[in-house]
Enzyme design. Structure first.
Site, PDB file in Angstrom:
ATOM      1  N   HIS A 141       0.838  -1.206   0.000  1.00 37.24           N
ATOM      2  CA  HIS A 141       0.000   0.000   0.000  1.00 37.24           C
ATOM      3  C   HIS A 141       0.875   1.260   0.000  1.00 37.24           C
ATOM      4  CE1 HIS A 141      -2.708   2.838   2.562  1.00 37.24           C
ATOM      5  NE2 HIS A 141      -2.960   3.027   1.280  1.00 37.24           N
TER       6      HIS A 141
HETATM    7 CA    CA Z   1       0.406  -0.413  -4.276  1.00 40.67          CA
END
Ligand code: CA
Ligand code: VJV
Ligand code: ZN
Length: 397
Positions: free
Chosen positions: A183
């Protein structure tokens, strides 16, 4: 001679300072800057340097890094060495160098390293601002986890945030897209209070059988930026959580469907794409099952939107496949087609030889490494896309 054809007339620039290669995080640390040596050798061996403008950017200065980072953090970062580091020191721990994982070690030349990769991202951003390039590439950057006063997940300085800040001097809306398997939390957080940057990250999300969340543990579908209507950044983040083993067909469909909708709705004036190669099959840290051409199809999709583009690297922990992918994606930018047989005159050829599926070729079958069963069903992915579309409706047009 190498199958180079350039039907599309895009101006592409390549921003790279070779001094970045000589830095080591430590012998068994997964982040290996010499993967950039391999990338450069492949790019040169296919003759791609003749299709782009090459730049050797200067390192970023202290004041340039302070566009995003706290000066106290930068002072500490500029002075710390393996010799003077005190692991019990409160600053050492507060700034993210402690912890038992040793994700962010203090190594020789650390300050030089962060200045070099950030200088290259800045140089790429300036090329878009000067209209010298349609696409500007920095494979040495993409360190998306760094916060303004915290090192995290192999990242000490957030070159992406600084490049976006530069683009914001001329562009009203910048779209950030992140296909690293992790992320892109640092970039998302940096722009959580503005509607001038939209962040979109695709990543593995979930808890493993030992109860550990996949790093950094954030980025579920319902994390879409502040929900307070008074916050200008309301719903200007979109996270696409994915499970282990996603295949080429599913990922290409997911990426194209969601990204096109974001571009249509947000209508960005420039795009920054972090192309972390740890989302490939067979990556040492990753969990996906993607082949090089499926990963590269994301770059093709983004290129097709026809907006000024900064393309940057990121993760990628199986160096030969990182080099193959970023070489292929450089070719995608300039519109060239590359032969599958690697040119025989490349230095480090042995790095690409002796593999079961990839001996001497550019496009090995990485899906065949079968290290992760595909836990993503088509119905689950359709539901995910539906939720993503719902999230987009909260963004003010
Ligand atoms: Ca990513
Ligand atoms: O998962 C973590 C943090 C822990 C790891 C497990 N310990 C027990 C607790 C802390 C939670 N860190 C991740 C960081 C991934 C960073 C990815 C960066 C990028 O690709 O997104 C962008 C460039 C993690 N996964 C694997 C490792 N750390 C790891 C670190 C090492 C290592 C092996 C694996 C550090 C040193 C050495 N080996 C020698
Ligand atoms: Zn990563």
């Amino acid at each position: 001679e190498y199958g180079l054809e350039r039907p599309q007339g895009y101006n592409v620039s390549f921003h790279y300072n070779p001094h970045v290669e000589y830095h080591h995080f430590g012998s068994s640390h997964p982040m290996k800057p010499w993967r950039l040596t391999l990338t450069k050798q492949l790019v040169l061996s296919y003759g791609l340097e003749y299709t782009m403008d090459l730049y050797e950017p200067r390192p970023a200065s202290f004041n340039e890094l302070a566009i995003f980072h706290d000066r106290e953090y930068l002072s500490y970062l500029s002075e710390i060495t393996p010799q003077n580091a005190k692991p019990d020191d409160s600053q050492y721990i507060a700034y993210g160098f402690g912890g038992d994982s040793n994700d962010c070690p203090v190594f020789d030349g650390l300050w030089n390293y962060v200045s070099l990769y950030t200088g290259a991202s800045m140089s790429a951003a300036y090329n878009l601002l000067n209209k010298q390039s349609d696409i500007a590439i920095n494979w040495s950057g993409g360190l998306h986890h760094a916060k303004k006063n915290l090192a995290s997940g192999f990242c000490y300085v957030n070159d992406i945030v600084i490049a976006i800040q530069l683009l914001l001097t001329q562009h009203q809306r910048v779209l950030y897209i992140d296909i690293d398997v992790h992320h892109g939390d640092g970039v998302e957080q940096a722009f959580e209070s503005t509607d001038r940057v939209f962040t979109l990250s695709y990543h593995k999300y979930g808890i493993d059988r030992h109860g550990w969340p996949f790093f950094p543990g954030t980025g579920n579908i319902d994390e879409m930026g502040p929900k307070d209507p008074a916050n200008r950044g309301k719903a200007h983040s979109l996270n696409i959580p994915i499970d282990d083993g996603i295949d080429d067909h599913q990922y290409k469909w997911l990426f194209r469907t969601v990204t096109s909708k974001v571009v249509e709705k947000y209508n960005p004036q420039a795009i920054v794409l972090q192309s972390g190669a740890d989302s490939l099959g067979g990556d040492r840290l990753g969990r996906f099952n993607l082949n090089i051409k499926a990963h590269g199809s994301c770059i093709e999709t983004v290129k097709s939107f026809g907006r000024p583009l900064v393309l940057i690297g990121g993760g990628g922990y199986t160096p030969r496949n990182v080099a193959r992918t970023w070489c292929h994606e450089t070719a995608v930018c300039v519109g060239a087609t590359l032969h599958n047989d690697l040119p025989t005159h490349i230095p480090y050829l042995q790095a690409f030889q002796g593999e079961e599926n990839g001996d001497g070729i550019l496009y090995p079958d990485l899906h065949n490494t079968k290290r992760h069963d595909n836990l993503n069903t088509d119905p689950a992915l359709h539901k995910l896309v539906e939720k993503a579309m719902e999230n987009l409706r909260y963004m003010e047009g």
